[in-house]
Design an enzyme around this catalytic site. Structure first.
Site, PDB file in Angstrom:
ATOM      1  CG  ASP A 141      52.456 -20.700  10.716  1.00  0.00           C
ATOM      2  OD1 ASP A 141      51.661 -19.743  10.744  1.00  0.00           O
ATOM      3  OD2 ASP A 141      52.090 -21.894  10.768  1.00  0.00           O
ATOM      4  CG  ASP A 173      48.434 -18.821  14.238  1.00  0.00           C
ATOM      5  OD1 ASP A 173      47.286 -18.832  13.752  1.00  0.00           O
ATOM      6  OD2 ASP A 173      49.411 -19.365  13.707  1.00  0.00           O
TER       7      ASP A 173
END
Length: 258
Positions: A141, A173
């Site tokens: 991330d 995401d």
């Protein structure tokens, strides 16, 4: 039925997957994890911040030993199911907006499946003590929208009493989030009241098993009397034939000229 070719929608998914993987690999090889390698993009609220996520999207985790393995297997089945559903919608002639949204969700699912399946082996980022590096890779991330941070109240379940900041996420995401939001916002246009011009045909015709039987009283009242029918008759019935009276017929003999 207006069938659509799903290739272009899978092509969008492939482009998004390549973008997601390219950014993740660039962050892994060229950025230091944590605050040391943080890069500000827009002020203090949008940053690149390299973290490893061993669990679900937006930094959430499954806390038990085989949670990661179950999550990876679930993602595999979800990826196959979403791909099949996308093909099904395209063959049904679904609106393009719905198909683009489904392709974004598919891209997000595949992007995180790649991380979970292979990163533990090729990037050696599986958590310490994992039973196997396969299916235990940690998701990379990097997108940090820093708008709030602090301690969560103790009465909150699961995360109560912990220090928390806004989630750090990745492009995969984002694709899932945007695709789901598009479907929720435009569900009436995507699923309701389509015509032939919209590219969708009715799912099925009238079902004979759902036919209603009217009571005899309604049938009698709704029946049109015969004598008020506007349909022309080709022949007269036996009761309607004209009757002639022999007594009413007057015959006159021709007068003789004298």
């Amino acid at each position: 039925m207006i069938r659509k070719n799903p290739i272009k929608f899978f092509l969008l998914a492939l482009i998004l997957i390549a973008l997601d993987q390219g950014v993740k690999l660039a962050v892994h090889f060229y950025m230091a994890p944590g605050f040391a390698g943080q890069v500000k993009l827009i002020g203090d609220w949008l940053k690149l911040h390299y973290v490893l996520n061993p669990g679900m999207a937006f930094g959430m985790q499954l806390g038990y030993e085989y949670g990661k393995l179950l999550l990876s297997v679930f993602r595999l089945f979800a990826m196959v199911g979403i791909g099949y559903y996308l093909v099904h919608l395209a063959h049904r002639g679904a609106p393009n907006g719905l198909l683009w949204a489904m392709s974004m969700i598919l891209a997000g699912a595949v992007g995180n499946v790649i991380d979970s399946t292979f990163y533990g082996v090729f990037l050696n980022n599986a958590p310490y003590g994992s039973p196997t590096p396969w299916f235990h890779g940690q998701v990379i991330d990097m997108i940090f929208v820093d708008v709030w941070e602090g301690f969560i109240p103790d009465w909150m379940p699961v995360w109560g009493g912990q220090y928390y900041s806004t989630p750090i996420f990745n492009i995969a995401d984002s694709c899932i989030f945007i695709g789901v939001c598009l479907i929720l916002l435009f569900q009436r246009q995507f699923f309701g009241g389509h015509t032939l011009e919209d590219g969708l045909l009715p799912i099925s015709g009238p079902d004979a098993t759902q036919a209603e039987v009217l009571p005899m009283s309604e049938l009698v009242t709704n029946e049109q009397p015969r004598n008020q029918s506007n349909e022309p008759t080709d022949s007269l019935s036996a009761d309607d034939e004209p009757q002639t009276n022999s007594e009413s017929v007057i015959t006159e003999e021709p007068k003789r000229s004298e």
